[in-house]
Design a protein around this motif. Structure first.
Motif, PDB file in Angstrom:
ATOM      1  N   VAL A   1      -4.827  10.376  -2.847  1.00  0.00           N
ATOM      2  CA  VAL A   1      -5.214   9.221  -2.035  1.00  0.00           C
ATOM      3  C   VAL A   1      -3.990   8.359  -1.749  1.00  0.00           C
ATOM      4  CG1 VAL A   1      -6.750   7.249  -1.810  1.00  0.00           C
ATOM      5  CG2 VAL A   1      -7.459   9.221  -3.169  1.00  0.00           C
ATOM      6  N   VAL A   2      -3.628   8.241  -0.476  1.00  0.00           N
ATOM      7  CA  VAL A   2      -2.497   7.394  -0.113  1.00  0.00           C
ATOM      8  C   VAL A   2      -2.915   5.930  -0.151  1.00  0.00           C
ATOM      9  CG1 VAL A   2      -0.775   6.850   1.641  1.00  0.00           C
ATOM     10  CG2 VAL A   2      -1.599   9.201   1.370  1.00  0.00           C
ATOM     11  N   SER A   3      -4.003   5.614   0.551  1.00  0.00           N
ATOM     12  CA  SER A   3      -4.387   4.208   0.645  1.00  0.00           C
ATOM     13  C   SER A   3      -5.878   4.050   0.907  1.00  0.00           C
ATOM     14  CB  SER A   3      -3.603   3.533   1.773  1.00  0.00           C
ATOM     15  OG  SER A   3      -3.897   4.162   3.004  1.00  0.00           O
ATOM     16  N   THR A   4      -6.361   2.839   0.627  1.00  0.00           N
ATOM     17  CA  THR A   4      -7.744   2.474   0.914  1.00  0.00           C
ATOM     18  C   THR A   4      -7.705   1.271   1.840  1.00  0.00           C
ATOM     19  OG1 THR A   4      -8.384   3.144  -1.307  1.00  0.00           O
ATOM     20  CG2 THR A   4      -9.940   1.761  -0.108  1.00  0.00           C
TER      21      THR A   4
ATOM     22  N   TRP B   1       0.824  -1.213   0.000  1.00  0.00           N
ATOM     23  CA  TRP B   1       0.000   0.000   0.000  1.00  0.00           C
ATOM     24  C   TRP B   1       0.859   1.265   0.000  1.00  0.00           C
ATOM     25  CZ3 TRP B   1       0.011   3.281   4.359  1.00  0.00           C
ATOM     26  CH2 TRP B   1       0.684   2.767   5.477  1.00  0.00           C
ATOM     27  N   LEU B   2       2.181   1.127   0.224  1.00  0.00           N
ATOM     28  CA  LEU B   2       3.045   2.310   0.242  1.00  0.00           C
ATOM     29  C   LEU B   2       3.678   2.599  -1.110  1.00  0.00           C
ATOM     30  CD1 LEU B   2       4.822   1.822   3.666  1.00  0.00           C
ATOM     31  CD2 LEU B   2       3.384   3.742   3.010  1.00  0.00           C
ATOM     32  N   ARG B   3       3.298   1.820  -2.142  1.00  0.00           N
ATOM     33  CA  ARG B   3       3.944   1.983  -3.439  1.00  0.00           C
ATOM     34  C   ARG B   3       3.732   3.372  -4.026  1.00  0.00           C
ATOM     35  NH1 ARG B   3       1.366  -1.413  -7.118  1.00  0.00           N
ATOM     36  NH2 ARG B   3      -0.191  -1.661  -5.490  1.00  0.00           N
ATOM     37  N   GLY B   4       2.620   4.010  -3.651  1.00  0.00           N
ATOM     38  CA  GLY B   4       2.337   5.348  -4.172  1.00  0.00           C
ATOM     39  C   GLY B   4       1.958   5.331  -5.644  1.00  0.00           C
TER      40      GLY B   4
ATOM     41  N   GLN C   1      -8.724  -7.235   7.673  1.00  0.00           N
ATOM     42  CA  GLN C   1      -8.364  -5.970   7.037  1.00  0.00           C
ATOM     43  C   GLN C   1      -7.725  -6.205   5.666  1.00  0.00           C
ATOM     44  OE1 GLN C   1      -6.129  -2.583   9.045  1.00  0.00           O
ATOM     45  NE2 GLN C   1      -4.456  -3.341   7.779  1.00  0.00           N
ATOM     46  N   VAL C   2      -8.117  -5.364   4.718  1.00  0.00           N
ATOM     47  CA  VAL C   2      -7.433  -5.355   3.422  1.00  0.00           C
ATOM     48  C   VAL C   2      -7.011  -3.911   3.146  1.00  0.00           C
ATOM     49  CG1 VAL C   2      -7.730  -5.593   0.936  1.00  0.00           C
ATOM     50  CG2 VAL C   2      -8.565  -7.380   2.447  1.00  0.00           C
ATOM     51  N   LEU C   3      -5.753  -3.740   2.751  1.00  0.00           N
ATOM     52  CA  LEU C   3      -5.168  -2.414   2.592  1.00  0.00           C
ATOM     53  C   LEU C   3      -4.589  -2.319   1.186  1.00  0.00           C
ATOM     54  CD1 LEU C   3      -4.510   0.025   4.467  1.00  0.00           C
ATOM     55  CD2 LEU C   3      -2.472  -1.189   5.185  1.00  0.00           C
ATOM     56  N   ALA C   4      -4.921  -1.246   0.467  1.00  0.00           N
ATOM     57  CA  ALA C   4      -4.402  -1.121  -0.904  1.00  0.00           C
ATOM     58  C   ALA C   4      -3.853   0.278  -1.131  1.00  0.00           C
ATOM     59  CB  ALA C   4      -5.514  -1.399  -1.907  1.00  0.00           C
ATOM     60  N   SER C   5      -2.952   0.389  -2.092  1.00  0.00           N
ATOM     61  CA  SER C   5      -2.385   1.678  -2.452  1.00  0.00           C
ATOM     62  C   SER C   5      -3.398   2.473  -3.281  1.00  0.00           C
ATOM     63  CB  SER C   5      -1.100   1.429  -3.253  1.00  0.00           C
ATOM     64  OG  SER C   5      -0.597   2.621  -3.766  1.00  0.00           O
TER      65      SER C   5
ATOM     66  N   ARG D   1     -15.892  -1.193   8.158  1.00  0.00           N
ATOM     67  CA  ARG D   1     -15.391   0.171   8.198  1.00  0.00           C
ATOM     68  C   ARG D   1     -14.501   0.339   6.971  1.00  0.00           C
ATOM     69  NH1 ARG D   1     -17.824   2.645  11.520  1.00  0.00           N
ATOM     70  NH2 ARG D   1     -16.965   1.957  13.479  1.00  0.00           N
ATOM     71  N   ALA D   2     -14.961   1.169   6.055  1.00  0.00           N
ATOM     72  CA  ALA D   2     -14.179   1.422   4.842  1.00  0.00           C
ATOM     73  C   ALA D   2     -13.580   2.803   4.982  1.00  0.00           C
ATOM     74  CB  ALA D   2     -15.083   1.363   3.620  1.00  0.00           C
ATOM     75  N   SER D   3     -12.260   2.913   4.843  1.00  0.00           N
ATOM     76  CA  SER D   3     -11.681   4.247   4.983  1.00  0.00           C
ATOM     77  C   SER D   3     -10.642   4.533   3.914  1.00  0.00           C
ATOM     78  CB  SER D   3     -11.116   4.459   6.389  1.00  0.00           C
ATOM     79  OG  SER D   3     -10.051   3.584   6.613  1.00  0.00           O
ATOM     80  N   VAL D   4     -10.613   5.788   3.543  1.00  0.00           N
ATOM     81  CA  VAL D   4      -9.713   6.245   2.492  1.00  0.00           C
ATOM     82  C   VAL D   4      -8.806   7.292   3.113  1.00  0.00           C
ATOM     83  CG1 VAL D   4      -9.602   7.372   0.246  1.00  0.00           C
ATOM     84  CG2 VAL D   4     -11.475   5.809   0.756  1.00  0.00           C
ATOM     85  N   MET D   5      -7.485   7.071   2.992  1.00  0.00           N
ATOM     86  CA  MET D   5      -6.530   8.022   3.564  1.00  0.00           C
ATOM     87  C   MET D   5      -6.113   9.044   2.515  1.00  0.00           C
ATOM     88  SD  MET D   5      -3.902   8.128   6.228  1.00  0.00           S
ATOM     89  CE  MET D   5      -3.250   6.484   6.385  1.00  0.00           C
ATOM     90  N   LEU D   6      -6.374  10.313   2.832  1.00  0.00           N
ATOM     91  CA  LEU D   6      -6.106  11.383   1.880  1.00  0.00           C
ATOM     92  C   LEU D   6      -4.995  12.293   2.380  1.00  0.00           C
ATOM     93  CD1 LEU D   6      -9.811  12.486   1.218  1.00  0.00           C
ATOM     94  CD2 LEU D   6      -8.463  10.832  -0.076  1.00  0.00           C
TER      95      LEU D   6
END
Lengths: 178, 354
Positions: free
Chosen positions: B24-27, B13-16, B125-129, B174-179
């Motif tokens: 958007v950094v990650s979902t 998820w840190l690939r950018g 948990q599932v985390l994506a770039s 809980r779905a969250s998007v990091m901005l």
């Protein structure tokens, strides 16, 4: 130029603090900012936190039902109210009438309309039974009621067996609604 | 799993490189689940927790998903290792600071993780770039189904999936998007965004739950309701709002550039300069400066840095990561020196490669 809110030197750091969804601006000079940033923050705002306040707010309407106890896990409604966490899945049935109002407040709805597990709900009921029997078994052993304990152990064992055999046959998918 | 091997890599998820990665950094999507034959963790003693772990590990050995999940016994880890997993977003503070039998199962690329014995028995948990709500949902839906072949989750016909806290009951999602919203913060437009998100019942939080600019202008936007909406409806609501925020942030960045190019160029270059040359630097200052440099990279004012490098630096300059990289326990002053050294070295290498 803005002045530092702590010592009235010229402010060089402008911090936007967001707490409980409210953003406030804080203007500080470099040395005050250092102190400010090193002070630990109060607990972050979270839905759970707001939920606690919500329970508080409902105080009056909840009076009198505090001592109700879940026969499965032994939690009282009062304990739930103070910690904001339920004790076992059966609490949702046991405290249903009071939880409905809370759930309505939190979510605006009380009926689930998402994913359904593939398992038959029947097995869920038997699982609830297991929770209750195991907690009874524990207190039977603590109270040295070994006859009761032996009976409970057999009962638990037979439910576990039926759940296990049910697992192999009950894996057909139930309609999923989304 | 050897935690030291994780220090040599960074999570996918840190690939950018994901969709909309300029903002958007990650979902992330998580599901709360409980095994129906046990009480919630508010009422479990240590032997019950150990049985929950045993059941989950049994399921993990035979899980029908394409990736392998490796179990880490968090109760056996020292302070630094637990904090290390928190910094990587693989476990929560609550699990880290919890008691008794508990752990986390993670996939090699750190996309999937499953906490055992947090507030709920399982937290998937599932985390994506970048922005990828539907991709995350597909993966976590599969993961959930795979667990269900082995475990019976507490479920009620009316209330749905039952959770320890009523705020999660129903879908448990809980779905969250990091901005990353530096321009909206600097132009002070961010309050408007918060206000309108609140109106439609979406929550805003900082990077690790905190919410101050010191945490690098990162904000997580997530759903609050878990009951009465299907998972798809929850995701659609987020999906409809996020593009408007992205658009707002991008327009603010352009406006800043057009109105004040010189000053902005000066600001981001100074930030970059401090990071490249400081000999002692706090975590907060690092976050603040990295945010400024990141803005410079987006706007092509800094052209010798990759987003993925910045993403890695956010994680690697955190206290536990520094200590793992140095193989030593460091106090706050020592960490500030180690952090500055790491930044100097990584940023110098980056400029040379260019």
């Amino acid at each position: 130029m803005k002045k530092c809110r702590q010592c009235s030197k010229p402010a060089t750091l402008h911090i936007t603090e967001v707490r409980k969804g409210e953003a406030t601006e804080i203007h500080l000079c470099e040395s005050c900012a250092k102190d400010y940033l090193q002070t630990p923050e109060p607990p972050a705002d979270s839905p759970d936190f707001e939920f606690d306040k919500l329970v508080e707010a409902d105080d009056e309407s909840l009076e009198g039902i505090d001592d109700r106890i879940c026969p499965n896990c032994g939690i009282t409604f009062k304990e739930f109210r103070s910690q904001g966490r339920l004790g076992c899945p059966h609490d949702y049935v046991e405290f249903a009438s009071d939880l409905n109002a809370l759930l309505e407040n939190i979510h605006g709805e009380t009926q689930h309309c998402g994913k359904l597990p593939r398992r038959a709900p029947d097995s869920s009921r038997r699982q609830h039974q297991l929770i209750r029997l195991r907690s009874e078994l524990k207190s039977a052993i603590e109270g040295e009621n070994y006859e009761t304990a032996a009976r409970l152990r057999d009962e638990i064992h037979s439910i576990e067996q039926s759940l296990q055999s049910g697992q192999d046959s009950a894996s057909e998918p139930v309609d999923s609604s989304d | 799993m050897d935690l030291d091997s994780l220090t040599q890599q960074s999570g996918d998820w840190l690939r950018g490189t994901g969709p909309e990665s300029d903002v958007v950094v990650s979902t992330r999507i998580r599901l709360a689940r409980n095994i129906s034959e046990f009480p919630f963790n508010t009422r479990t003693d240590d032997s019950t927790r150990a049985r929950i772990v045993k059941q989950v590990r049994g399921a993990l050995d035979d899980l029908a998903i394409p990736t392998v999940l490796q179990y880490i016994d968090v109760s056996e880890l020292g302070d630094t290792d637990r904090q290390f997993l928190v910094e990587r977003q693989l476990i929560s503070r609550e699990l880290s600071e919890g008691e008794g039998a508990r752990g986390v199962a993670i996939s090699k690329n750190e996309v999937e993780s499953v906490m055992v014995n947090e507030e709920d028995h399982l937290r998937l948990q599932v985390l994506a770039s970048g922005l990828d709500l539907s991709g995350c949902w597909q993966r976590i839906d599969q993961l959930d189904d795979a667990f269900e072949e082995h475990l019976t989750f507490a479920f009620h016909d009316h209330y749905g999936y039952l959770t320890a806290c009523p705020t999660n009951v129903g879908t448990g999602i809980r779905a969250s998007v990091m901005l990353h919203l530096p321009a909206l913060v600097q132009t002070r437009e961010i309050q408007k965004v918060f206000h309108s998100l609140q109106k439609i019942n979406l929550a805003v939080r900082g990077l690790y739950g905190e919410g101050s600019q010191a945490m690098g202008d990162f904000y997580q936007i997530s759903n609050q309701y878990t009951l009465g909406l299907s998972e798809t409806q929850v995701l659609e609501k987020l999906s409809s709002v996020i593009p408007r925020i992205l658009d707002y942030e991008r327009r603010s960045r352009q406006a800043m550039l057009e109105e004040n190019r010189e000053e902005l160029h000066d600001q981001v270059s100074r930030s970059y300069g401090i990071l490249k040359s400081a000999h002692t630097i706090s975590s907060e200052e690092t976050m603040h400066l990295l945010s400024s440099v990141r803005l410079g990279v987006y706007l092509n004012l800094i052209d010798d840095l990759e987003l993925s490098t910045l993403n890695e630096l956010y994680i690697q300059t955190q206290p536990a990561h520094l200590q793992k990289l140095r193989h030593a326990e460091l106090d706050s002053a020592e960490r500030n020196k180690a952090r500055a050294a790491l930044l100097r070295q990584r940023l110098a290498a980056e400029s040379e490669n260019d």
